[in-house]
Write an enzyme that holds these catalytic residues in place. Sequence first.
Site, mmCIF file in Angstrom:
data_model
loop_
_atom_site.group_PDB
_atom_site.id
_atom_site.type_symbol
_atom_site.label_atom_id
_atom_site.label_comp_id
_atom_site.label_asym_id
_atom_site.label_seq_id
_atom_site.Cartn_x
_atom_site.Cartn_y
_atom_site.Cartn_z
ATOM 1 N N TYR A 13 -3.876 4.132 -12.736
ATOM 2 C CA TYR A 13 -3.434 3.562 -11.461
ATOM 3 C C TYR A 13 -4.576 3.454 -10.453
ATOM 4 O O TYR A 13 -4.444 2.821 -9.415
ATOM 5 C CB TYR A 13 -2.302 4.388 -10.854
ATOM 6 C CG TYR A 13 -1.012 4.374 -11.660
ATOM 7 C CD1 TYR A 13 -0.696 3.306 -12.492
ATOM 8 C CD2 TYR A 13 -0.121 5.423 -11.597
ATOM 9 C CE1 TYR A 13 0.471 3.299 -13.241
ATOM 10 C CE2 TYR A 13 1.057 5.427 -12.336
ATOM 11 C CZ TYR A 13 1.337 4.354 -13.164
ATOM 12 O OH TYR A 13 2.496 4.341 -13.895
ATOM 13 N N LYS A 69 -2.734 10.219 -25.878
ATOM 14 C CA LYS A 69 -2.770 9.373 -27.075
ATOM 15 C C LYS A 69 -4.192 9.444 -27.638
ATOM 16 O O LYS A 69 -4.936 8.447 -27.637
ATOM 17 C CB LYS A 69 -2.387 7.930 -26.710
ATOM 18 C CG LYS A 69 -0.945 7.771 -26.276
ATOM 19 C CD LYS A 69 0.009 7.542 -27.426
ATOM 20 C CE LYS A 69 -0.173 6.166 -28.025
ATOM 21 N NZ LYS A 69 0.684 5.984 -29.223
ATOM 22 N N ASP A 99 3.863 9.325 -27.212
ATOM 23 C CA ASP A 99 5.037 8.586 -27.715
ATOM 24 C C ASP A 99 5.944 9.517 -28.520
ATOM 25 O O ASP A 99 7.170 9.489 -28.372
ATOM 26 C CB ASP A 99 4.607 7.356 -28.549
ATOM 27 C CG ASP A 99 3.554 7.678 -29.597
ATOM 28 O OD1 ASP A 99 2.929 8.755 -29.513
ATOM 29 O OD2 ASP A 99 3.356 6.852 -30.513
ATOM 30 N N ASP A 157 4.288 9.584 -15.365
ATOM 31 C CA ASP A 157 5.208 8.767 -14.589
ATOM 32 C C ASP A 157 6.464 8.478 -15.421
ATOM 33 O O ASP A 157 7.598 8.670 -14.984
ATOM 34 C CB ASP A 157 4.483 7.453 -14.230
ATOM 35 C CG ASP A 157 5.144 6.728 -13.079
ATOM 36 O OD1 ASP A 157 6.139 7.241 -12.556
ATOM 37 O OD2 ASP A 157 4.653 5.640 -12.713
ATOM 38 N N ASP A 169 10.240 10.785 -15.331
ATOM 39 C CA ASP A 169 11.475 10.081 -14.971
ATOM 40 C C ASP A 169 12.522 10.219 -16.071
ATOM 41 O O ASP A 169 13.699 10.459 -15.800
ATOM 42 C CB ASP A 169 11.200 8.591 -14.723
ATOM 43 C CG ASP A 169 10.948 8.312 -13.251
ATOM 44 O OD1 ASP A 169 10.564 9.264 -12.536
ATOM 45 O OD2 ASP A 169 11.124 7.163 -12.817
#
Length: 367
Positions: free
Chosen positions: A142, A192, A224, A248, A252
């Site tokens: 980000y 990852k 993942d 993020d 959530d």
Amino acid sequence: MSNPSLLILPGDGIGPEVMAEVRRVIDWFGDKRGLKFDVSEDLVGGSAYDAHGTPLTDETMAKAQEVDAVLLGAVGGPKYDVLDFSVKPERGLLRLRKEMDLYANLRPAQCFDALADFSSLKKDVVAGLDIVIVRELTSGIYFGEPRGIIEEGNERVGINTQRYTESEIDRVARSAFELAMRRGKKLCSMEKANVMESGILWREVVTEVGKEYPEVELSHMYADAGAMQLCRWPKQFDVIVTDNLFGDLLSDAAAMLTGSLGMLPSASLGAPMANGRPKALYEPVHGSAPDIAGQGKANPIACILSFAMALRYSFDKGDEATRLEQAIENVLAKGYRTADLLGEEGKQPVSTSEMGTAILEALDESL
Ligand code: NAD
């Protein structure tokens, strides 16, 4: 010795309504447990803009840097949608996070037994769940450069860059290990590393920091696979640490395992201050909920649980935090529900202040 200091920023919409209940809880701990705080209150977001033409004044910012912890309600509302980006309510919150350099975002996913039916997962998968996701908050994709949309040949290309320095990984890893030490001493790091160099470095640095915390059982998982495991059997985790982007998404998803937005607290922590405590901002995950603001419908529990996090992580009062969480559990077990927690038809919800009163009564019963 002076009392620990707390800056309260109720903000906009339901922020002041839920914070009023937190003030009653803070007073209860002062009166009944001898836990006195020096509490000051100030404006942030739209309310600060209305009063001062800015969503956060320099004076409030300076105060936030001095106190032991900041507790924030929520900011924003349709009234402010027309404002220039630079003075939008959210800019006040972003300034606080940036200037306090709050790089570790803690998002608990805790399932109160009485609300286990609220989850989209089976009851036995979520009942008793108590995990925390630590998300790196100030770096990663980000923020990385280069970024932008450029022309290349006859088409446009969107670019963002995942970038992490060793020190950025090191400091958030430390926050996560410290947290694991106070909890179940289990930490799972997610990245990852199979396809991203930043993930390889992440794994190396976390492993290195882990040598200083031999009591913590450290594991690594591809993000993942971690997402799958969170839905399959979330109780296998205690603390999860991950980068900004994966955090993020994972935080959530994990939060929603447990039901309503009105129940979710969070903490954002920075570097330790001179007194050894981390810089800290506590806030509910929810926003200012303009659709229910001013109607006494808001659930104050997310904000009250944010104060419980402050008790635990800023004031070393884990036992009192547990007392507060247990009081909330008891109130829910007795059937008290604000409107957001009411699944069945025909049941009468309690108001924001009635929920606050019920929690104070449960606290009294804990003595
Ligand atoms: P929201 O979280 O305010 O509301 C989403 C839905 O959840 C609404 O239906 C609301 O009524 C409900 N809800 C939220 N908190 C609740 C509570 N404590 N009790 C009962 N119901 C609750 O998100 P939104 O509607 O997307 O955003 C509204 C405003 O809040 C916008 O201006 C947005 O920018 C701002 N916002 C602020 C923050 C923050 O201050 N940290 C976070 C998210 C959104």
